[in-house]
Design an enzyme around this catalytic site. Structure first.
Site, PDB file in Angstrom:
ATOM      1  N   ARG A  85       0.817  -1.106  -0.089  1.00 51.22           N
ATOM      2  CA  ARG A  85       0.056  -0.090  -0.191  1.00 51.22           C
ATOM      3  C   ARG A  85       0.826   1.430   0.056  1.00 51.22           C
ATOM      4  NH1 ARG A  85      -2.629  -3.880   2.738  1.00 51.22           N
ATOM      5  NH2 ARG A  85      -4.899  -4.138   2.264  1.00 51.22           N
ATOM      6  N   LYS A 118      -2.194  -2.802   8.087  1.00 54.80           N
ATOM      7  CA  LYS A 118      -3.605  -2.688   8.475  1.00 54.80           C
ATOM      8  C   LYS A 118      -4.019  -3.914   9.302  1.00 54.80           C
ATOM      9  CE  LYS A 118      -7.041  -1.744   5.508  1.00 54.80           C
ATOM     10  NZ  LYS A 118      -7.809  -1.949   4.206  1.00 54.80           N
ATOM     11  N   HIS A 184      -3.711   2.814  -5.554  1.00 54.86           N
ATOM     12  CA  HIS A 184      -3.869   1.557  -5.001  1.00 54.86           C
ATOM     13  C   HIS A 184      -4.103   0.714  -6.503  1.00 54.86           C
ATOM     14  CE1 HIS A 184      -4.861  -0.684  -1.625  1.00 54.86           C
ATOM     15  NE2 HIS A 184      -5.794  -1.207  -2.108  1.00 54.86           N
ATOM     16  N   ARG A 187      -1.435  -2.177  -7.056  1.00 53.33           N
ATOM     17  CA  ARG A 187      -1.719  -3.565  -6.482  1.00 53.33           C
ATOM     18  C   ARG A 187      -2.659  -4.403  -7.456  1.00 53.33           C
ATOM     19  NH1 ARG A 187      -1.325  -4.763  -1.240  1.00 53.33           N
ATOM     20  NH2 ARG A 187      -3.328  -5.313  -0.568  1.00 53.33           N
ATOM     21  N   HIS A 210      -3.513  -9.948   1.787  1.00 56.33           N
ATOM     22  CA  HIS A 210      -4.955  -9.975   2.051  1.00 56.33           C
ATOM     23  C   HIS A 210      -5.365 -10.780   3.241  1.00 56.33           C
ATOM     24  CE1 HIS A 210      -6.384  -8.605  -2.363  1.00 56.33           C
ATOM     25  NE2 HIS A 210      -5.835  -7.369  -1.575  1.00 56.33           N
ATOM     26  N   TYR A 220      -0.222 -20.535   8.591  1.00 56.07           N
ATOM     27  CA  TYR A 220       0.375 -21.556   7.667  1.00 56.07           C
ATOM     28  C   TYR A 220       0.577 -20.978   6.187  1.00 56.07           C
ATOM     29  CZ  TYR A 220      -0.088 -25.890   4.956  1.00 56.07           C
ATOM     30  OH  TYR A 220       0.192 -26.877   4.148  1.00 56.07           O
TER      31      TYR A 220
END
Length: 255
Positions: A85, A118, A184, A187, A210, A220
């Site tokens: 970001r 975030k 943005h 991305r 995400h 994991y």
């Protein structure tokens, strides 16, 4: 705060947690913020469009050659290559980089807009050859600053996010960046090219950090896909180079 519904919703959530804590401490018996939930409609998340292959080459060339400050130009290209970001790049600190291991570990969320993630968990960015070259240039410009991209006015403060916006505005005025494009969208550009290139979707999502609702599965995935994330970002940087060099242009035979 109806004019800023997203901010209003976030503040409501904070107030609700404050009163929940107060109730746990037996300081209050009622949470006045809970009935306010949903009172102001929150807008649907904005989908930021990516740069197409045809747009990407002129965009990168324009970033490299425009008359913006060199640090800002490097920051925008670094933003493109790392798929993080805008806030992460603008407030990147040298302390979070391991240049020998070629990694950038962005700390998890803390209080304030500090360039961190975030989410609560840290995020590791695997640096491509091209990203490392940009960091070498940034190091020369930043001198002894703790910031990778310090402000042009003071090495003691980080670059303002609006500097990236201003550079894109210049490119839009010059016709080398679509007028409806936002930072943005870089991305989204990674996501589109990676998916089109056959990168495993879970790897793409891990690179983009995400959030995964299941904390165990999230940890994991980060461990499992670390080698693939590294390969994906290097593939992406090579793909951008290929596009910029015009490898996607098909020469038509003369009649």
């Amino acid at each position: 705060m109806r004019n800023t519904p997203t901010k209003a919703t976030n503040i409501q959530a904070i107030l609700e947690r404050v009163y929940q804590y107060a109730a746990q401490k037996l300081l209050v018996t009622y949470n006045p913020a809970t009935p306010m939930k949903g009172l102001i409609a929150k807008p649907k998340p904005t989908s930021y469009r990516p740069l197409s292959v045809a747009e990407l080459g002129p965009f990168v060339e324009a970033v490299r050659t425009c008359n913006a400050h060199p640090g800002t130009r490097i920051a925008v290209e670094f933003l493109l290559l790392t798929a993080v970001r805008k806030d992460n790049v603008a407030k990147a600190r040298w302390a979070h980089f391991d240049l020998e291991k070629r990694t950038w570990t962005i700390p998890g969320r803390t209080v304030g807009a500090n360039g961190f993630m975030k989410m609560p968990e840290p995020h590791t960015v695997y640096l491509s050859d091209q990203a490392m070259v940009l960091l070498e240039k940034a190091k020369e410009l930043s001198a002894s600053s703790e910031w990778v991209f310090p402000s042009v006015f003071s090495k003691k403060t980080p670059m303002a996010e609006c500097s990236i916006n201003h550079l894109l505005s210049r490119l839009k005025a010059g016709g080398s960046c679509p007028v409806d494009f936002a930072p943005h969208g870089l991305r989204s550009t990674f996501s589109t090219l990676a998916n089109e290139g056959g990168i495993v979707p879970d790897v793409v999502e891990t690179v983009l950090a995400h959030s995964e609702r299941n904390a165990v599965r999230a940890a994991y995935n980060r461990a499992k896909y670390a080698p693939q994330c590294k390969e994906a970002l290097q593939w992406y940087a090579n793909r951008i180079d290929q596009i910029v060099k015009g490898a996607d242009v098909i020469q038509l035979k003369a009649a």
